[in-house]
Design an enzyme around this catalytic site. Structure first.
Site, PDB file in Angstrom:
ATOM      1  N   ASP A   1       8.770   4.641  -0.924  1.00 58.16           N
ATOM      2  CA  ASP A   1       7.835   3.907   0.139  1.00 58.16           C
ATOM      3  C   ASP A   1       6.665   3.398  -0.315  1.00 58.16           C
ATOM      4  O   ASP A   1       5.790   3.768  -0.082  1.00 58.16           O
ATOM      5  CB  ASP A   1       7.406   5.159   1.354  1.00 58.16           C
ATOM      6  CG  ASP A   1       6.884   4.548   2.559  1.00 58.16           C
ATOM      7  OD1 ASP A   1       6.889   3.289   2.819  1.00 58.16           O
ATOM      8  OD2 ASP A   1       6.373   5.483   3.318  1.00 58.16           O
TER       9      ASP A   1
ATOM     10  N   GLU B   1      -0.141  -1.106   5.731  1.00 58.21           N
ATOM     11  CA  GLU B   1       0.895  -0.586   6.630  1.00 58.21           C
ATOM     12  C   GLU B   1       0.837   0.785   7.178  1.00 58.21           C
ATOM     13  O   GLU B   1       1.136   1.363   8.178  1.00 58.21           O
ATOM     14  CB  GLU B   1       2.523  -1.071   5.926  1.00 58.21           C
ATOM     15  CG  GLU B   1       3.455  -0.581   7.205  1.00 58.21           C
ATOM     16  CD  GLU B   1       3.952   0.811   6.762  1.00 58.21           C
ATOM     17  OE1 GLU B   1       4.988   1.121   7.883  1.00 58.21           O
ATOM     18  OE2 GLU B   1       3.616   1.586   6.337  1.00 58.21           O
ATOM     19  N   GLU B   2       0.433   1.843   5.892  1.00 57.05           N
ATOM     20  CA  GLU B   2       0.285   3.142   5.965  1.00 57.05           C
ATOM     21  C   GLU B   2      -0.929   3.440   7.232  1.00 57.05           C
ATOM     22  O   GLU B   2      -0.953   4.841   7.405  1.00 57.05           O
ATOM     23  CB  GLU B   2       0.212   3.936   4.860  1.00 57.05           C
ATOM     24  CG  GLU B   2       1.357   3.730   4.221  1.00 57.05           C
ATOM     25  CD  GLU B   2       2.383   4.347   4.355  1.00 57.05           C
ATOM     26  OE1 GLU B   2       2.671   5.173   5.352  1.00 57.05           O
ATOM     27  OE2 GLU B   2       3.697   4.303   3.562  1.00 57.05           O
TER      28      GLU B   2
ATOM     29  N   ASP C   1       0.810  -1.136  -0.132  1.00 62.11           N
ATOM     30  CA  ASP C   1       0.225   0.073   0.079  1.00 62.11           C
ATOM     31  C   ASP C   1       0.905   1.207   0.228  1.00 62.11           C
ATOM     32  O   ASP C   1       1.966   1.254   0.259  1.00 62.11           O
ATOM     33  CB  ASP C   1      -0.900  -0.039   1.164  1.00 62.11           C
ATOM     34  CG  ASP C   1      -0.250  -0.049   2.422  1.00 62.11           C
ATOM     35  OD1 ASP C   1       0.681  -0.806   2.780  1.00 62.11           O
ATOM     36  OD2 ASP C   1      -0.508   0.630   3.431  1.00 62.11           O
TER      37      ASP C   1
END
Length: 374
Positions: free
Chosen positions: A101, A133-134, A71
């Site tokens: 990222d 994850e974000e 993600d």
């Protein structure tokens, strides 16, 4: 496919955090299958998002995990000079949302797959690609709970967050929560007939400021900047107009904790203060938004020595940002951060990675394969 070509494909998937990710998962699965690698797609409880796990080499012996998230953060901010979900090359730079990222790391891993598949690996290399994850590392815990059925207990996990390809041994833990207080609306001329949610929540805000100040007095861990745990009020929302009693107020809090401190516990005094508001007739809702533990890998850990061998650079003691590494460590797996790109380029317009960084990461992964074949 070359790493740049793979990154081009990955950037083309707008796999924004909190959104369905079936397209990117299917592409990675099919790519791995084309090289004879079977991948397990592991749906999360949300139903429209999944983790992916694959093993290269023997499954019956311990190996190493290469971990990254699929993600990315949204790309709605102004300042982009090209489509954020279309890779743009300019000299040695590759622009696009997630290049640093952290789809750059995923591309380097996948580019190394054909070579790894041809090696006679004595210990396996596992690929663990996660979702959301974000949003506070929400996806990877579901995969970690299933590792015992997917592989032998790993020797270590390399989390490929952007670090300039320098290994990092520690980061703080984090917890975030949202508090919603509901009272009773009314005309501001008759405060006796309403319940002002903003006034009520000020008790919790005051407690947050006090707790934040106390944390600056220790305990301390000198590898971090600042060297103590922290707490902050991140957002405050409430009210409609100056002459209307606000019936709702919403606040978001965040805590970051040094090693040995549970970030969730740092928010507990605020939650308890909020719960007391029910005695005054207010409705209170406390929602945990995210939580992950700190990472603290000893300097003499074999995994740290391995990464120094692979990169030729001594590991960095600590960084300020957080990753999924602490979750792997909490599960009993040594973890370390090491990936291409720069965290300073992430979450902003015209995010980019250098072609040289991409290729250097692929070389590091191939060197890990050679190490696992020796």
């Amino acid at each position: 496919m070359q790493a740049v070509d793979i990154l081009d494909k990955l950037i083309g998937f707008p796999s924004v955090v909190g959104m369905p990710n079936a397209d990117i998962v299917a592409w990675v699965r099919d790519y791995l299958q084309s090289h004879g690698i079977a991948a397990a797609v592991l749906p999360g409880p949300e139903g429209d998002r999944a983790n992916l796990f694959a093993t290269i080499g023997p499954k019956e012996v311990p190996g190493y995990i290469l971990s990254g998230h699929m993600d990315v953060v949204p790309a709605a901010e102004s300042g982009w000079t090209s489509d954020p979900f279309r890779l743009r090359a300019d000299g040695g730079r590759l622009y696009g949302r997630g290049t640093s990222d952290m789809k750059g790391f995923l591309a380097a891993v996948l580019a190394a797959v054909p070579g790894l598949a041809e090696m006679r690996l004595r210990c396996p290399i596992h690929l663990a690609f996660s979702y959301d994850e974000e949003a506070g590392c929400r996806g990877v815990p579901h995969m970690i709970t299933r590792l015992s059925e997917l592989c032998e207990n790993p020797l270590g996990a390399i989390i490929g967050e952007p670090s300039g390809l320098r290994a990092i041994r520690a980061h703080k833990g984090k917890a975030a929560a949202r508090l919603t207080v509901r009272g009773q609306s009314g005309h501001s001329s008759r405060p006796d007939q309403g319940l002002n949610a903003i006034h009520a929540i000020s008790d919790v805000l005051t407690r947050a400021v006090v707790e934040a100040d106390q944390l600056t007095r220790g305990p301390f861990e000198d590898v971090f900047e600042p060297p103590y745990s922290s707490l902050q009020i991140g957002t405050v929302k409430g009210g409609q107009a100056v002459n209307v009693i606000p019936d709702t107020c919403e606040v978001e809090f965040e805590a970051r904790a040094i090693s040995g401190v549970d970030a969730t516990n740092l928010l507990d005094p605020l939650r308890r203060t909020a719960e007391k508001l029910t005695e005054r007739g207010f409705a209170v809702k406390w929602d945990e938004l995210s939580a992950y533990p700190a990472l603290s890998l000893p300097a003499d850990a074999p995994l740290a020595a391995l990464l120094e061998e692979l990169t030729g650079i001594a590991p960095l003691p600590a960084v300020s940002y957080g990753t999924e590494a602490g979750l792997f460590q909490r599960a009993g797996i040594d973890a370390i951060i090491c990936g291409p790109g720069d965290i300073g380029r992430a979450h902003k317009p015209d995010e980019y990675i250098l072609v040289a960084e991409l290729l250097a990461c692929q070389a590091m992964i191939e060197a890990l394969g050679a190490r696992c074949s020796a």
